[in-house]
Design a protein around this motif. Structure first.
Motif, PDB file in Angstrom:
ATOM      1  N   GLU A  50      39.459  -3.021 -27.838  1.00 20.07           N
ATOM      2  CA  GLU A  50      39.036  -3.344 -26.477  1.00 20.07           C
ATOM      3  C   GLU A  50      38.507  -4.769 -26.389  1.00 20.07           C
ATOM      4  O   GLU A  50      38.756  -5.489 -25.401  1.00 20.07           O
ATOM      5  N   LYS A  51      37.797  -5.210 -27.413  1.00 20.73           N
ATOM      6  CA  LYS A  51      37.265  -6.571 -27.403  1.00 20.73           C
ATOM      7  C   LYS A  51      38.386  -7.619 -27.436  1.00 20.73           C
ATOM      8  O   LYS A  51      38.304  -8.648 -26.752  1.00 20.73           O
ATOM      9  N   VAL A  52      39.412  -7.377 -28.261  1.00 21.06           N
ATOM     10  CA  VAL A  52      40.485  -8.370 -28.344  1.00 21.06           C
ATOM     11  C   VAL A  52      41.282  -8.421 -27.041  1.00 21.06           C
ATOM     12  O   VAL A  52      41.774  -9.491 -26.636  1.00 21.06           O
ATOM     13  N   GLN A  53      41.383  -7.265 -26.340  1.00 26.17           N
ATOM     14  CA  GLN A  53      42.045  -7.289 -25.036  1.00 26.17           C
ATOM     15  C   GLN A  53      41.217  -8.059 -24.017  1.00 26.17           C
ATOM     16  O   GLN A  53      41.746  -8.842 -23.215  1.00 26.17           O
ATOM     17  N   SER A  54      39.903  -7.848 -24.059  1.00 29.86           N
ATOM     18  CA  SER A  54      39.031  -8.610 -23.151  1.00 29.86           C
ATOM     19  C   SER A  54      39.080 -10.096 -23.477  1.00 29.86           C
ATOM     20  O   SER A  54      39.108 -10.964 -22.570  1.00 29.86           O
TER      21      SER A  54
END
Length: 414
Positions: A50-54
């Motif tokens: 989720e962090k890398v998508q954000s």
């Protein structure tokens, strides 16, 4: 290892429960540890994804990486580079030799570059360490409680079996009033030891019935023989003088003695005999009786003692021991009084090994061809009379360097 197999049931059972508890605790701890670790790592990978998508969305808007993300990080693991080359977003867990693992996440950019970020598993790894400590403490507690239960259960069973063995030995020693089931409390606890006690009691009852039937038959036969033997003795005395008459009288006398001895053995086997106890000065008693029983025997009183015994039965025991020493041993025959101990020793070949091993037996004379004198009942009667007196009669052979010979020792109660 041999010492373990020779140890008691209590410790074997405790060790078995401890080992099984330890194996179960270790297996469950490994399963819980691995399940918790996999769950935490998967959760962390989801967070990193989720962090890398954000970070990708922010980078597309600001052209700047966020959350400490990097473009084309040279330290990016090779598997992630392969996924990026295929245009796929992926996460990867990199194990470290020391400490928590590192969780990577990458996503390809439109311009062919790769945006990636990494995060340590430190926070959740500390939770896993705490979980491992709790599992270790719990495992130790499980093993300790299991071992304590093993000691408790095994000790109880071991005590019951020891009581059963003690009661069985008392039955074997002739105590007909003992019952194994009552000794171990079988009426309160119903388990395998209670079944064993029932079986032993049933066997003891059956043996007792057989022995009692045998004793009655022996006593009846001997009693029926008394009348004709008495008639033979009377008739032998009426024979005219001569060598044939002497031989007949000698054999009739031996037959009469045999019948009386068999009757006495039957009475002693019945365990109904009662001693008429009185205080007896043992040394003085022996000094008076031995000259009449065995004039050639030497009497030595090392220590005088007053014992409680039946003089008639004691004289019977002393006479049989002296007769056995005179018949099967060689002179000198020595009688020693040492306190409550009465020893009779000869200097012959000694007792046979089977007598020392099994004790006196009826009609066993120690002569392989059975041509010796006597019927083998003397020591049997002496042992039975000693049992009635509450005394202990033992047999041994003196060492060859001390002259050898048979030694009979009677320990009388004071």
């Amino acid at each position: 290892m041999r010492a373990f197999f020779r140890s008691g049931l209590q410790w074997k059972l405790s060790a078995a429960i401890a080992v099984v508890s330890a194996l179960v605790a270790v297996a469950l701890s490994l399963v819980v540890h691995n399940a918790a670790r996999v769950s935490m790592i998967n959760s962390t990978r989801d967070v990193q994804d989720e962090k890398v998508q954000s970070a990708l969305r922010i980078y597309e808007l600001t052209n700047r990486p966020a959350f400490f993300a990097k473009i084309d990080d040279p330290a990016l693991p090779k598997p992630l580079k392969e996924y990026a080359a295929k245009g796929q977003r992926a996460t990867f867990v990199q194990e470290n030799k020391h400490g928590a693992p590192t969780v990577w996440a990458e996503t390809p950019l439109n311009d062919g570059h790769v945006l990636s970020l990494k995060g340590a598993f430190t926070d959740r790894y500390s939770v896993l360490v705490d979980l491992d400590q709790a599992l270790v403490v719990g495992s130790i507690a499980v093993v300790g409680v299991g071992t304590a239960l093993g000691v408790l259960i095994g000790g109880r069973m071991s005590r019951r079996l020891r009581k059963a063995a003690s009661a069985a030995r008392r039955v074997a020693d002739g105590d007909n009033n003992v019952r194994v089931r009552e000794e171990i409390g079988g009426r309160r606890v119903r388990d395998e030891t209670d079944e064993l006690a029932r079986a032993v009691d049933a066997m003891a009852d059956a043996l007792q019935l057989r022995l009692e039937a045998e004793r009655r038959v022996t006593a009846d036969i001997a009693h029926e023989l008394r009348t004709p033997v008495t008639g033979l003795v009377t008739a032998a005395e009426l024979l005219p003088p001569g060598r044939p008459s002497e031989l007949v009288r000698d054999r009739v006398h031996a037959l009469r003695t045999l019948v009386e001895d068999v009757l006495e053995v039957a009475r002693l086997d019945g365990a109904a005999e009662q001693a008429d106890l009185a205080d007896v000065a043992l040394g003085e008693f022996v000094r008076r009786r031995v000259p009449a029983l065995a004039p050639e025997a030497k009497v030595t009183v090392e220590e005088e003692a007053v014992v409680q015994t039946d003089p008639r039965r004691l004289e019977r025991i002393l006479g049989n021991l002296l007769a056995n020493a005179g018949r099967h041993g060689r002179p000198p025959v020595e009688v020693v009084v040492d306190g409550p101990f009465l020893r009779v020793r000869d200097h012959g070949p000694g007792f046979p090994e089977d007598l020392l091993r099994e004790g006196p037996s009826r009609f066993r004379t120690g002569s392989s061809d059975r041509s010796g004198s006597g019927h083998g009942l003397g020591l049997t009667i002496a042992t039975g009379q000693a049992r009635v007196l509450g005394a202990r009669l033992t047999f041994r052979n003196a060492p060859p360097e001390d002259g050898g010979g048979a030694v009979s020792q009677l320990l009388l109660p004071r």
